[in-house]
Design an enzyme around this catalytic site. Structure first.
Site, PDB file in Angstrom:
ATOM      1  N   GLU A  98     -42.553  13.009 -56.944  1.00 44.30           N
ATOM      2  CA  GLU A  98     -42.407  13.849 -55.742  1.00 44.30           C
ATOM      3  C   GLU A  98     -40.919  14.089 -55.471  1.00 44.30           C
ATOM      4  OE1 GLU A  98     -43.202  16.019 -53.873  1.00 44.30           O
ATOM      5  OE2 GLU A  98     -44.314  15.384 -52.095  1.00 44.30           O
ATOM      6  N   ASP A 102     -40.766  12.057 -46.542  1.00 47.25           N
ATOM      7  CA  ASP A 102     -40.282  12.171 -45.167  1.00 47.25           C
ATOM      8  C   ASP A 102     -41.165  11.260 -44.304  1.00 47.25           C
ATOM      9  OD1 ASP A 102     -40.061  13.295 -42.478  1.00 47.25           O
ATOM     10  OD2 ASP A 102     -39.064  15.014 -43.353  1.00 47.25           O
ATOM     11  N   LYS A 130     -36.290   9.853 -47.284  1.00 52.46           N
ATOM     12  CA  LYS A 130     -35.783   9.915 -45.900  1.00 52.46           C
ATOM     13  C   LYS A 130     -36.409   8.750 -45.159  1.00 52.46           C
ATOM     14  CE  LYS A 130     -35.444  14.866 -44.988  1.00 52.46           C
ATOM     15  NZ  LYS A 130     -36.003  15.944 -44.135  1.00 52.46           N
ATOM     16  N   PHE A 151     -32.157  18.220 -43.260  1.00 47.96           N
ATOM     17  CA  PHE A 151     -33.045  19.049 -44.067  1.00 47.96           C
ATOM     18  C   PHE A 151     -32.330  19.412 -45.362  1.00 47.96           C
ATOM     19  CE2 PHE A 151     -35.849  22.294 -45.534  1.00 47.96           C
ATOM     20  CZ  PHE A 151     -37.088  21.773 -45.178  1.00 47.96           C
ATOM     21  N   VAL A 152     -32.965  19.070 -46.474  1.00 49.49           N
ATOM     22  CA  VAL A 152     -32.325  19.157 -47.777  1.00 49.49           C
ATOM     23  C   VAL A 152     -32.915  20.310 -48.576  1.00 49.49           C
ATOM     24  CG1 VAL A 152     -31.777  17.846 -49.861  1.00 49.49           C
ATOM     25  CG2 VAL A 152     -32.123  16.642 -47.709  1.00 49.49           C
ATOM     26  N   ASP A 158     -36.957  23.484 -51.062  1.00 54.66           N
ATOM     27  CA  ASP A 158     -36.779  24.800 -50.441  1.00 54.66           C
ATOM     28  C   ASP A 158     -36.725  24.716 -48.931  1.00 54.66           C
ATOM     29  OD1 ASP A 158     -39.595  24.170 -50.017  1.00 54.66           O
ATOM     30  OD2 ASP A 158     -39.794  26.246 -49.368  1.00 54.66           O
TER      31      ASP A 158
HETATM   32  P1  IMP Z   1     -43.987  14.090 -45.723  1.00 52.76           P
HETATM   33  O1  IMP Z   1     -45.466  14.302 -45.900  1.00 52.76           O
HETATM   34  O2  IMP Z   1     -43.577  14.137 -44.281  1.00 52.76           O
HETATM   35  O3  IMP Z   1     -43.488  12.829 -46.393  1.00 52.76           O
HETATM   36  O4  IMP Z   1     -43.262  15.326 -46.319  1.00 52.76           O
HETATM   37  C1  IMP Z   1     -43.120  15.499 -47.641  1.00 52.76           C
HETATM   38  C2  IMP Z   1     -43.015  16.968 -47.997  1.00 52.76           C
HETATM   39  O5  IMP Z   1     -42.361  17.731 -46.969  1.00 52.76           O
HETATM   40  C3  IMP Z   1     -42.175  17.094 -49.226  1.00 52.76           C
HETATM   41  O6  IMP Z   1     -43.002  17.127 -50.361  1.00 52.76           O
HETATM   42  C4  IMP Z   1     -41.455  18.386 -49.014  1.00 52.76           C
HETATM   43  O7  IMP Z   1     -42.226  19.443 -49.529  1.00 52.76           O
HETATM   44  C5  IMP Z   1     -41.375  18.562 -47.526  1.00 52.76           C
HETATM   45  N1  IMP Z   1     -40.057  18.137 -47.018  1.00 52.76           N
HETATM   46  C6  IMP Z   1     -39.774  17.083 -46.235  1.00 52.76           C
HETATM   47  N2  IMP Z   1     -38.472  17.008 -45.971  1.00 52.76           N
HETATM   48  C7  IMP Z   1     -37.898  18.041 -46.620  1.00 52.76           C
HETATM   49  C8  IMP Z   1     -36.538  18.494 -46.745  1.00 52.76           C
HETATM   50  O8  IMP Z   1     -35.576  17.930 -46.199  1.00 52.76           O
HETATM   51  N3  IMP Z   1     -36.345  19.591 -47.512  1.00 52.76           N
HETATM   52  C9  IMP Z   1     -37.353  20.258 -48.135  1.00 52.76           C
HETATM   53  N4  IMP Z   1     -38.633  19.860 -48.059  1.00 52.76           N
HETATM   54  C10 IMP Z   1     -38.906  18.767 -47.301  1.00 52.76           C
HETATM   55 MG    MG Z   2     -43.218  18.685 -51.640  1.00 57.44          MG
END
Ligand code: IMP
Ligand code: MG
Length: 183
Positions: A98, A102, A130, A151-152, A158
């Site tokens: 992955e 986040d 993160k 935000f990366v 993207d």
């Molecule tokens: P989570 O389910 O909150 O852990 O989010 C994971 C998904 O959110 C990742 O696979 C990314 O697609 C998107 N995401 C989370 N943070 C970022 C970021 O800083 N930049 C781009 N995509 C992000």
């Molecule tokens: Mg993703």
């Protein structure tokens, strides 16, 4: 190419050297095994491509695509499978790849989904963690970098579909993770 508003968080050189280190660890840990890399589209495609080429163990590659509902930068926690795997997972040594973790909701959902299919083993490999944004626990076996709550974009990641092609990782200006503190 379109430079984003923000600053470089990690250069292509820093990323490449860390990806090589991860590939060495993974190759050591999976010596004698047949690896199935499962990339999460779309963000993981660049990382997976570099990682896979640095591995020295026999490796098969498959992808799945997921989408979370809601605004583009908000993690809603609802995960939808847009494309499932073509490969059989049962009995295989699976490494889920992955781009970024986040809240942990996406990865923990995918771990549960793949575990139900009876892999021989299942581990996770993420480029970016993160860690301060985690809402659900998820075991990360290989981590490239721990990053702050910014935000990366770039290197596969993207914002609203843009910047995936940038070689460096950028922190977007004025974009904190909106998932943080959200109701
Ligand atoms: P989570 O389910 O909150 O852990 O989010 C994971 C998904 O959110 C990742 O696979 C990314 O697609 C998107 N995401 C989370 N943070 C970022 C970021 O800083 N930049 C781009 N995509 C992000
Ligand atoms: Mg993703």
């Amino acid at each position: 190419m379109g430079v984003p508003r923000g600053s470089i968080l990690l250069t292509a050189e820093q990323i490449a050297s860390r990806v090589d280190e991860l590939a060495r660890s993974i190759s050591r840990d999976y010596a004698g095994k047949d690896l199935l890399l499962v990339g999460v589209l779309t963000g993981a495609f660049v990382f997976l491509a570099d990682l896979a080429r640095a591995l020295t163990v026999p490796t098969a590659i498959d992808f799945l695509a997921v989408s979370s509902y809601g605004r583009s930068t908000v993690t809603s926690g609802v995960v939808r499978i847009l494309k499932d795997l073509d490969a059989e997972v049962a009995g295989r040594d699976v490494l889920l790849v992955e781009d970024i973790v986040d809240s942990g909701l996406t990865l923990s959902y995918l771990v549960r989904l793949l575990r139900e299919r009876g892999p021989g083993s299942l581990r996770t490999c993420v480029l970016l963690d993160k860690s301060e944004c985690r809402r659900v626990p998820v075991a990360l076996d290989y981590v490239g970098f721990t990053v702050p709550n910014v935000f990366v974009v770039g290197y596969g990641l993207d914002h609203a579909g843009r910047h995936r092609n940038l070689p460096h990782l950028w922190a977007l200006k004025g974009h904190r993770d909106p998932g943080e503190g959200a109701p």
